[in-house]
Enzyme design. Structure first.
Site, short mmCIF file in Angstrom:
data_model
loop_
_atom_site.label_atom_id
_atom_site.label_comp_id
_atom_site.label_asym_id
_atom_site.label_seq_id
_atom_site.Cartn_x
_atom_site.Cartn_y
_atom_site.Cartn_z
N HIS A 1 6.55 -5.14 12.08
CA HIS A 1 5.94 -3.81 11.93
C HIS A 1 5.59 -3.21 13.29
CE1 HIS A 1 3.16 -0.65 10.41
NE2 HIS A 1 3.91 -0.73 9.33
N HIS B 1 1.29 3.87 1.99
CA HIS B 1 1.79 4.61 3.14
C HIS B 1 3.31 4.63 3.02
CE1 HIS B 1 -2.04 4.03 5.81
NE2 HIS B 1 -2.05 5.17 5.14
N ASP C 1 5.92 4.44 4.80
CA ASP C 1 6.86 3.48 5.39
C ASP C 1 6.91 2.17 4.61
OD1 ASP C 1 4.21 3.10 6.31
OD2 ASP C 1 4.86 2.07 8.12
N HIS C 2 6.11 2.07 3.54
CA HIS C 2 6.12 0.84 2.73
C HIS C 2 6.66 1.04 1.32
CE1 HIS C 2 4.00 -1.77 5.62
NE2 HIS C 2 3.69 -0.59 6.12
N ASP D 1 -0.17 -3.81 5.92
CA ASP D 1 -0.72 -3.52 7.23
C ASP D 1 -2.20 -3.90 7.25
OD1 ASP D 1 1.75 -2.31 7.43
OD2 ASP D 1 0.99 -0.30 7.71
N HIS E 1 0.85 -1.19 0.00
CA HIS E 1 0.00 0.00 0.00
C HIS E 1 0.88 1.24 0.00
CE1 HIS E 1 0.93 -0.50 4.24
NE2 HIS E 1 0.28 0.60 4.59
ZN ZN Z 1 -0.10 1.53 6.55
#
Ligand code: ZN
Length: 291
Positions: free
Chosen positions: A255, A49, A51-52, A197, A47
């Site tokens: 995570h 976000h 941090d990914h 996530d 996805h």
């Molecule tokens: Zn996320």
């Protein structure tokens, strides 16, 4: 925080490398662990976000500097193509290799990659934005020929037949060697699911039933469950419950929120429900199963 970097995993199957998520500093980590960037041809982004995926542009740029020529396949929900091409448009420098974007469908499971050895399937997850996990499955493997028992002068066709379970026959069709006398069981096919996530989501249980290794996010402990609910993340207890319901062989949790310096409570929380749980630690390798 505490030596932990954002999400990125390298999945190695029979000498093929796949990258799952691509958080910041991914290229530094790949260099540190001496991974050859050129072996990575497929990158799966769960996805958008930061941090990914924030490590992706840097990684692509370094691949360009290293004179990569192979196509690079990126799998993501909508928007990644726009983000990447905008970056390159304004810097007026385009990579000297082709980037192929594959857009993931929302809320459906689909096979997004397949070759002669494996399939990769999306796992629809429950998060603040469109988000998919990835299920890697090896296809059934061929029987292994026991060379010590192999008679001489078998044809290529007969040898090929042995690997798929056929007996060796002569020209008239009479069996001259039985398959089980010349071969042994194939190696077990491995399966791995990456689920990050996500909020607690029992909808994934059927899809990941009995797999060898499940990576499931465990951002919070159960004491912080309210925060987990607000942010659509899971607790260690949630991850372990999913592992238990799906009857997976092994669970890897990761995570973790930056609020936890010590991860032991997260591990303990998960192990009370699902004992075969491990913490996903920076730089560690995990075998999908031991054989
Ligand atoms: Zn996320």
């Amino acid at each position: 925080m505490y030596g932990r970097h954002p999400s990125a995993q390298l999945i190695e199957i029979e000498n093929r490398c796949f990258l799952v998520d691509c958080g910041e500093a991914v290229q530094m980590q790949l260099m540190k662990f001496q991974v050859n960037f050129h072996k990575i041809n497929h990158i799966f982004i769960s996805h958008l976000h930061g941090d990914h995926y924030l490590g992706l542009v840097g990684l692509i740029f370094t691949m360009h500097l290293q004179r990569r020529t192979n196509d690079l396949h990126l799998y993501s929900h909508r928007g990644l193509d726009e983000i990447i091409t905008t970056q390159f448009r304004y810097s007026r420098s385009w990579p000297n290799f082709k980037i192929v974007f594959h857009r993931l469908e929302k809320d459906v499971k689909e096979i997004i990659f397949e070759d002669n050895l494996i399939t990769v399937e999306t796992i629809p997850l429950l998060h603040k934005i469109r988000c998919s996990g990835f299920l890697f499955r090896e296809k059934p493997k061929q029987r292994r020929i026991d060379k010590s028992k192999l008679p001489p002068n078998l044809t290529v066709r007969q040898l090929g037949g042995l690997k798929v379970g056929e007996d060796v026959k002569d020209e008239s069709g009479t069996v001259i060697y039985k398959n089980e006398d010349l071969t042994v069981q194939p190696k077990q096919s491995r399966s791995y699911a990456y689920c990050s996530d996500t909020a607690y989501h029992e909808g994934i249980v059927g899809q990941i039933k009995n797999i060898d290794l499940l990576y499931h996010e465990a951002t919070f402990t159960k004491q912080d469950e309210t925060r987990a609910r607000e942010t659509l993340h899971s607790t260690a207890q949630h991850a372990a419950t999913i592992a238990q319901k799906a009857d997976v062989k092994k669970l890897l949790i990761g995570h973790f929120s930056a609020r936890y310096k010590d991860l032991a409570p997260l591990l303990e929380e998960a192990q009370t429900i699902f004992s075969n749980t491990l913490l996903a630690q920076e730089g560690e390798s995990y075998a999908i199963h031991e054989n």
